[in-house]
Design a protein around this motif. Structure first.
Motif, mmCIF file in Angstrom:
data_model
loop_
_atom_site.group_PDB
_atom_site.id
_atom_site.type_symbol
_atom_site.label_atom_id
_atom_site.label_comp_id
_atom_site.label_asym_id
_atom_site.label_seq_id
_atom_site.Cartn_x
_atom_site.Cartn_y
_atom_site.Cartn_z
ATOM 1 N N ALA A 1 0.836 -1.206 0.000
ATOM 2 C CA ALA A 1 0.000 0.000 0.000
ATOM 3 C C ALA A 1 0.871 1.256 0.000
ATOM 4 O O ALA A 1 0.561 2.238 -0.687
ATOM 5 N N ILE B 1 2.198 1.796 -3.475
ATOM 6 C CA ILE B 1 1.164 2.375 -4.334
ATOM 7 C C ILE B 1 1.039 3.872 -4.071
ATOM 8 O O ILE B 1 0.991 4.683 -4.993
ATOM 9 N N GLN B 2 1.008 4.233 -2.805
ATOM 10 C CA GLN B 2 0.801 5.628 -2.423
ATOM 11 C C GLN B 2 2.013 6.501 -2.752
ATOM 12 O O GLN B 2 1.870 7.553 -3.364
ATOM 13 N N ARG C 1 -0.870 7.046 -6.149
ATOM 14 C CA ARG C 1 -2.287 6.661 -6.195
ATOM 15 C C ARG C 1 -2.778 6.316 -4.793
ATOM 16 O O ARG C 1 -1.988 6.029 -3.902
ATOM 17 N N ASN C 2 -4.086 6.331 -4.625
ATOM 18 C CA ASN C 2 -4.694 6.003 -3.341
ATOM 19 C C ASN C 2 -4.987 4.508 -3.290
ATOM 20 O O ASN C 2 -5.837 4.019 -4.032
ATOM 21 N N PRO C 3 -4.317 3.748 -2.408
ATOM 22 C CA PRO C 3 -4.558 2.305 -2.347
ATOM 23 C C PRO C 3 -5.922 1.944 -1.766
ATOM 24 O O PRO C 3 -6.346 0.799 -1.867
ATOM 25 N N HIS C 4 -6.627 2.920 -1.199
ATOM 26 C CA HIS C 4 -7.939 2.664 -0.585
ATOM 27 C C HIS C 4 -9.100 3.097 -1.488
ATOM 28 O O HIS C 4 -10.233 3.158 -1.039
ATOM 29 N N TYR D 1 -4.463 -3.703 -7.530
ATOM 30 C CA TYR D 1 -3.070 -3.521 -7.915
ATOM 31 C C TYR D 1 -2.402 -4.885 -7.949
ATOM 32 O O TYR D 1 -2.442 -5.616 -6.972
ATOM 33 N N LEU E 1 -3.444 -6.533 -4.465
ATOM 34 C CA LEU E 1 -3.894 -5.754 -3.319
ATOM 35 C C LEU E 1 -5.181 -5.042 -3.710
ATOM 36 O O LEU E 1 -5.246 -4.405 -4.762
ATOM 37 N N TRP E 2 -6.196 -5.149 -2.846
ATOM 38 C CA TRP E 2 -7.504 -4.562 -3.153
ATOM 39 C C TRP E 2 -8.172 -4.124 -1.871
ATOM 40 O O TRP E 2 -8.241 -4.870 -0.897
ATOM 41 N N HIS E 3 -8.678 -2.899 -1.872
ATOM 42 C CA HIS E 3 -9.482 -2.395 -0.760
ATOM 43 C C HIS E 3 -10.923 -2.338 -1.248
ATOM 44 O O HIS E 3 -11.250 -1.612 -2.177
ATOM 45 N N MET F 1 -8.720 -4.077 3.576
ATOM 46 C CA MET F 1 -7.716 -4.412 2.570
ATOM 47 C C MET F 1 -7.605 -5.926 2.446
ATOM 48 O O MET F 1 -7.609 -6.644 3.438
#
Length: 115
Positions: A27, A30-31, A36-39, A44, A57-59, A64
């Motif tokens: 996360a 990603i951030q 980008r916002n992982p939430h 991803y 990875l998925w919220h 998460m």
């Protein structure tokens, strides 16, 4: 198969990722690395150095999730660029998870007879 929501986008993190990383480390990548916002609800996809292990990875709005898949034979097809992220469709993600070249899927079985 991961239930990809209609509005979610699928992003491939190009290059190689350290597969020892967990949810928090991915996360942060990603951030900070991709801006980008992982939430936000997007998926991803990360691939290891050997190419036989994927992590997704998925919220989903509640929490998460980290999915992992390892191929017994072969490697996952990966983009040639070495940094950043690219977007793919949910259908292409399905091909990718099956070990099929998602850029140009080839169907190998065609029925010869109807009965």
């Amino acid at each position: 198969m991961i239930p990809v929501p209609g509005g979610a986008r699928v992003w491939i993190a190009t290059g190689k990722t350290d597969m020892r990383k967990g949810m928090s480390s991915l996360a942060m990548q990603i951030q900070q690395g991709f801006g980008r916002n992982p939430h936000a609800g997007d998926l991803y996809v990360f691939r290891g150095r050997r190419g036989d292990l994927l992590k997704i990875l998925w919220h989903d709005g509640l929490g998460m999730s980290l999915y992992a898949k390892r191929l017994e034979r072969g490697r996952f097809t990966w983009p040639a660029t070495s940094d950043g992220v690219i977007s793919i469709s949910a259908g292409q993600l399905g091909f990718l998870l099956e070990g099929i070249d998602w850029r140009n899927p080839q169907y190998t079985f065609r029925p010869e007879l109807a009965g």
